[in-house]
Scaffold this active site. Structure first.
Site, mmCIF file in Angstrom:
data_model
loop_
_atom_site.group_PDB
_atom_site.id
_atom_site.type_symbol
_atom_site.label_atom_id
_atom_site.label_comp_id
_atom_site.label_asym_id
_atom_site.label_seq_id
_atom_site.Cartn_x
_atom_site.Cartn_y
_atom_site.Cartn_z
ATOM 1 N N PHE A 114 45.445 44.597 41.967
ATOM 2 C CA PHE A 114 44.027 44.541 42.316
ATOM 3 C C PHE A 114 43.424 45.933 42.161
ATOM 4 C CE2 PHE A 114 43.758 40.227 43.998
ATOM 5 C CZ PHE A 114 45.106 39.908 44.054
ATOM 6 N N VAL B 91 47.655 46.577 45.636
ATOM 7 C CA VAL B 91 46.250 46.976 45.658
ATOM 8 C C VAL B 91 46.221 48.460 45.316
ATOM 9 C CG1 VAL B 91 44.218 47.218 47.139
ATOM 10 C CG2 VAL B 91 45.722 45.240 47.411
ATOM 11 N N CYS B 92 45.426 48.860 44.330
ATOM 12 C CA CYS B 92 45.374 50.267 43.924
ATOM 13 C C CYS B 92 44.855 51.123 45.080
ATOM 14 C CB CYS B 92 44.487 50.451 42.702
ATOM 15 S SG CYS B 92 44.253 52.195 42.298
ATOM 16 N N ILE B 93 45.607 52.114 45.437
ATOM 17 C CA ILE B 93 45.268 52.899 46.634
ATOM 18 C C ILE B 93 43.995 53.715 46.430
ATOM 19 C CG2 ILE B 93 46.865 54.800 46.044
ATOM 20 C CD1 ILE B 93 47.377 54.963 49.142
ATOM 21 N N ALA C 53 41.033 51.410 46.504
ATOM 22 C CA ALA C 53 40.868 50.835 47.844
ATOM 23 C C ALA C 53 40.263 51.849 48.816
ATOM 24 C CB ALA C 53 42.216 50.338 48.366
#
Lengths: 130, 116
Positions: free
Chosen positions: A38, A76-78, A81
């Site tokens: 994501f 989820v891409c940090i 995010a």
């Protein structure tokens, strides 16, 4: 076939729902999902603070249940995010923010995980984007 | 052998984090020594416009990141000729201009494509 699936849109966008339907169909068809990644506004698809009216589909919740039920590798891409305020407990504590809206089954990690998934998969399928 | 990836960047640098995030995929791939290509298409070609003043719109300049492409081993950098012409931009030194037929061939040549 092995699929890597990238989602670039929020849960309220039609393409997030299409990505979920595609992922369900892939598993139902006996295929493998090596990873869900994501990125960009896709991080909102993993937020657990989404509230939808009762007569509408809660796609964020459906994502969460789908990922949990099949124990899928879901990243989820940090960086994406953090920029959008989608934080797990660790990051909320690190940056002293009061809200935590990401927990299991999602993992926060970097873009290397997207490349790694794309390399491992036969097909990279992207949903959303401009 | 590693699978090749073409990133098609379609966002203007001032339109939000899209341009930067597309470039981040490219740079991350370069850091892993993967065969990555980058194509600027539609408003994405604005990233190549000279004399940009990102500070005037309180943004960070993307130029430094673009210059880092070479350092990350990314030599396959292209721009859609039609998109450049449509926006009155001249051909930049940093990207090879391609017409639509060449873009079709380019997309065919890569194993995977991400459009952002």
């Amino acid at each position: 076939m092995k699929f890597a699936i990238a989602v670039f849109c929020a849960a309220h966008a039609p393409s997030s729902r299409r990505a979920l339907l595609f992922a369900r169909a892939a598993l139902a068809g006996g295929h493998e999902i090596v990873r869900l990644f994501f990125y960009q506004d896709g991080v909102y698809s993993a937020s657990n603070s989404v509230v939808v009216p009762q007569d509408e589909q809660d796609i964020a919740r459906q994502w969460r249940e789908f990922v949990s039920a099949h124990q899928l590798d879901s990243v989820v891409c940090i960086a994406a995010a953090l920029r959008r305020g989608v934080l797990n407990e660790e990051e909320a504590m690190r940056y002293q923010r009061s809200a935590v809206n990401l927990d299991a089954p999602w993992e926060l990690s970097g873009l290397g995980q997207l490349h790694d998934a794309a390399q491992a998969a036969d097909r990279l399928i992207c949903f959303g984007g401009p | 052998m590693s699978k090749s990836l073409l990133v098609i960047s379609r966002q203007a640098p001032w339109s939000g984090p899209g341009a930067r995030e597309a470039l981040d995929i490219v740079l991350a791939g370069g850091a892993f020594d993967l065969p990555i290509g980058l194509l600027f298409l539609d408003d994405g070609v604005f990233q190549l416009a000279p004399h940009q003043d990102a500070k005037a719109v309180q943004q960070k300049d993307l130029g430094a990141n673009l210059q880092a492409l070479g350092l990350f081993g990314i030599d396959e950098v292209f721009a859609c000729h039609h998109s450049l012409a449509e926006r009155g931009l001249t051909t930049p030194a940093s990207a090879q201009p391609l017409d639509s037929a060449a873009i079709s061939q380019l997309i065919d040549r890569y194993d995977q494509v991400i459009t952002l």
